[in-house]
Design an enzyme around this catalytic site. Structure first.
Site, PDB file in Angstrom:
ATOM      1  N   GLY A 111      41.431  46.305 -77.069  1.00 15.52           N
ATOM      2  CA  GLY A 111      41.961  44.958 -77.189  1.00 15.52           C
ATOM      3  C   GLY A 111      41.174  44.199 -78.236  1.00 15.52           C
ATOM      4  O   GLY A 111      40.373  44.784 -78.983  1.00 15.52           O
TER       5      GLY A 111
ATOM      6  N   GLY B 191      37.104  44.258 -77.373  1.00  9.28           N
ATOM      7  CA  GLY B 191      36.531  45.589 -77.525  1.00  9.28           C
ATOM      8  C   GLY B 191      36.507  46.035 -78.968  1.00  9.28           C
ATOM      9  O   GLY B 191      35.507  46.588 -79.459  1.00  9.28           O
TER      10      GLY B 191
ATOM     11  N   ARG C  39      43.646  53.691 -74.573  1.00 15.71           N
ATOM     12  CA  ARG C  39      44.472  54.466 -73.661  1.00 15.71           C
ATOM     13  C   ARG C  39      45.751  54.953 -74.341  1.00 15.71           C
ATOM     14  O   ARG C  39      46.248  56.042 -74.078  1.00 15.71           O
ATOM     15  CB  ARG C  39      44.828  53.613 -72.448  1.00 15.71           C
ATOM     16  CG  ARG C  39      45.520  54.359 -71.324  1.00 15.71           C
ATOM     17  CD  ARG C  39      45.902  53.410 -70.195  1.00 15.71           C
ATOM     18  NE  ARG C  39      44.767  52.692 -69.673  1.00 15.71           N
ATOM     19  CZ  ARG C  39      43.943  53.164 -68.738  1.00 15.71           C
ATOM     20  NH1 ARG C  39      44.134  54.380 -68.257  1.00 15.71           N
ATOM     21  NH2 ARG C  39      42.934  52.447 -68.297  1.00 15.71           N
TER      22      ARG C  39
ATOM     23  N   LYS D 130      34.475  29.372 -66.299  1.00 16.04           N
ATOM     24  CA  LYS D 130      34.770  28.585 -67.509  1.00 16.04           C
ATOM     25  C   LYS D 130      36.215  28.777 -67.945  1.00 16.04           C
ATOM     26  O   LYS D 130      36.825  27.868 -68.532  1.00 16.04           O
ATOM     27  CB  LYS D 130      33.793  28.952 -68.633  1.00 16.04           C
ATOM     28  CG  LYS D 130      33.782  30.432 -69.040  1.00 16.04           C
ATOM     29  CD  LYS D 130      34.693  30.753 -70.189  1.00 16.04           C
ATOM     30  CE  LYS D 130      34.683  32.232 -70.522  1.00 16.04           C
ATOM     31  NZ  LYS D 130      35.550  32.562 -71.668  1.00 16.04           N
TER      32      LYS D 130
ATOM     33  N   ASP E 188      29.413  28.926 -73.140  1.00 15.68           N
ATOM     34  CA  ASP E 188      30.732  29.544 -73.036  1.00 15.68           C
ATOM     35  C   ASP E 188      31.784  28.532 -72.587  1.00 15.68           C
ATOM     36  O   ASP E 188      32.944  28.563 -73.018  1.00 15.68           O
ATOM     37  CB  ASP E 188      30.666  30.713 -72.049  1.00 15.68           C
ATOM     38  CG  ASP E 188      31.671  31.812 -72.381  1.00 15.68           C
ATOM     39  OD1 ASP E 188      32.478  31.634 -73.307  1.00 15.68           O
ATOM     40  OD2 ASP E 188      31.636  32.860 -71.716  1.00 15.68           O
TER      41      ASP E 188
ATOM     42  N   THR F 193      35.122  27.743 -74.846  1.00  9.77           N
ATOM     43  CA  THR F 193      36.434  28.082 -74.303  1.00  9.77           C
ATOM     44  C   THR F 193      37.281  26.836 -74.045  1.00  9.77           C
ATOM     45  O   THR F 193      38.507  26.886 -74.125  1.00  9.77           O
ATOM     46  CB  THR F 193      36.271  28.894 -73.000  1.00  9.77           C
ATOM     47  OG1 THR F 193      35.369  29.971 -73.239  1.00  9.77           O
ATOM     48  CG2 THR F 193      37.594  29.464 -72.531  1.00  9.77           C
TER      49      THR F 193
ATOM     50  N   ASN G  34      42.815  30.426 -72.743  1.00  3.06           N
ATOM     51  CA  ASN G  34      42.871  29.629 -71.520  1.00  3.06           C
ATOM     52  C   ASN G  34      43.115  28.154 -71.839  1.00  3.06           C
ATOM     53  O   ASN G  34      43.907  27.489 -71.160  1.00  3.06           O
ATOM     54  CB  ASN G  34      41.576  29.805 -70.730  1.00  3.06           C
ATOM     55  CG  ASN G  34      41.431  31.218 -70.196  1.00  3.06           C
ATOM     56  OD1 ASN G  34      42.069  31.605 -69.239  1.00  3.06           O
ATOM     57  ND2 ASN G  34      40.602  32.024 -70.857  1.00  3.06           N
TER      58      ASN G  34
END
Length: 345
Positions: A16, A19, A40, A201, A254, A258, A266
């Site tokens: 993703g 990663g 995967r 968060k 964080d 965010t 988010n």
């Protein structure tokens, strides 16, 4: 004079955005790490190999030529590695830790949030370290967390992270693997605090996005972030975390990123809900996982079970579950009784 870092063999499971970004950063490290990014999906690997780009998650950012790509047998891929990184969403962490439970080398997860509890279980979801204790208790494991957008890490922009683990060897290995010219890594043995910061968060960022989407102003934003930090800290202390962790990168750092950054998924959920979109519409438009949507209910469940007040998180849950509209959610928060500040305990 700083000691030269040794080259490592690092495997990152999960291609993703985050990663991929961390694998790219490690592949560019001056120590000359041998880095493999495992996915995967065989077609995704083939596409990345052909284009040298993760078109779905990080379009326009070329993969380093020395970054190896793999799919298939994950356990075979982990063989002879010096460090394993699990970059899957929280929903896949349990199965990966079970698969890798006998690996002798340090392992760290990147996901932030709570595992979803089964609807009929009557229990609440677990944090990552609690999942690990259940399925892979002998792993030397921890979390790599902190204020970080994948796109900026992939582009090599300056970032600071926290390597959290009860095991000194894990903290040391993570620092040696990733601390470099564009990425600073700080060690912390308060794994509970770091994980609570990363999980809560995301929930609070939805509230701040809602506030901004309704154009309530910067004063309201500052109040939400500050009171949200108090909620996060209360829950963390009840679960055994240290208060100072929430004043660092994995806590307030964080949370601020965010809640205010335009790259935050988010925060984007809150903005879209303020515009009148339904939750399914908002989530579908992201194209990526927004962990706060899935973590909010569990965060509130755990807080209630511990007698911890989390009014902002409670309001986010009511909003996500359709029991409150955006304007009513904000009104509910503003109608709360005043209390002393700073809080004690």
């Amino acid at each position: 004079m700083q000691q030269a870092q040794a080259a490592m063999k690092i495997v990152v499971f999960g291609a993703g955005a985050w990663g991929t970004a961390l694998a790219m950063n490690a592949a560019r490290h001056p120590a000359g790490h041998a880095v493999t990014l495992w996915a995967r999906n065989a077609q995704q690997v083939a596409d990345m190999q052909a284009r040298r780009e993760n078109l779905r998650y990080l379009p326009g950012v070329p993969l380093p030529e020395n970054l190896a790509l793999a799919q298939g047998d994950a356990l075979q891929c982990a063989r002879d590695a010096d460090l394993l990184i699990v970059a899957t969403p929280m929903a896949a962490l349990r199965s990966f830790l079970a698969l890798l439970r006998d690996c002798p080398v340090p392992l760290a997860w990147l996901c932030k949030g709570f595992e979803a509890a089964a609807a009929d279980s009557g229990s609440f979801g677990l944090l990552a370290h609690e999942i690990c204790a259940q399925v892979a208790p002998d792993l030397k494991a921890g979390a790599l967390s902190g204020p970080s957008f994948a796109q900026e890490v992939a582009q090599g922009k300056p970032t600071a992270l926290v390597a959290a683990s009860a095991h000194a060897s894990v903290r040391h290995t993570l620092v040696q693997a990733f601390h470099g010219p564009s990425l600073r890594v700080y060690a912390n043995d308060d794994l509970v605090g770091v994980e609570i910061g990363g999980a809560v968060k995301n929930v609070l960022a939805i509230a701040v996005g809602l506030c901004d989407g309704l154009q309530l102003g910067l004063n309201a934003r500052a109040a939400l972030i500050t009171r949200g930090l108090a909620e996060m800290t209360r829950l963390g202390l009840a679960l055994g975390a240290r208060s100072e962790t929430f004043l660092g990168l994995a806590g307030v750092g964080d949370l601020v990123l965010t809640s205010t950054g335009d790259l935050s998924r988010n925060r984007r959920v809150g903005l879209l809900l303020a515009q009148g979109q339904s939750l399914p519409q908002a989530v579908a438009s992201l194209g990526h996982v927004a962990e706060g949507v899935y973590s909010a209910h569990t965060a509130v469940q755990r807080a209630r079970s511990l007698g911890v007040e989390m009014p902002i998180a409670e309001t986010v849950v009511s909003l996500l579950e359709g029991r409150l509209h955006a304007a009513a959610a904000v009104a509910l928060l503003m109608e709360r009784e005043p209390r002393a500040e700073p809080e004690r305990g």
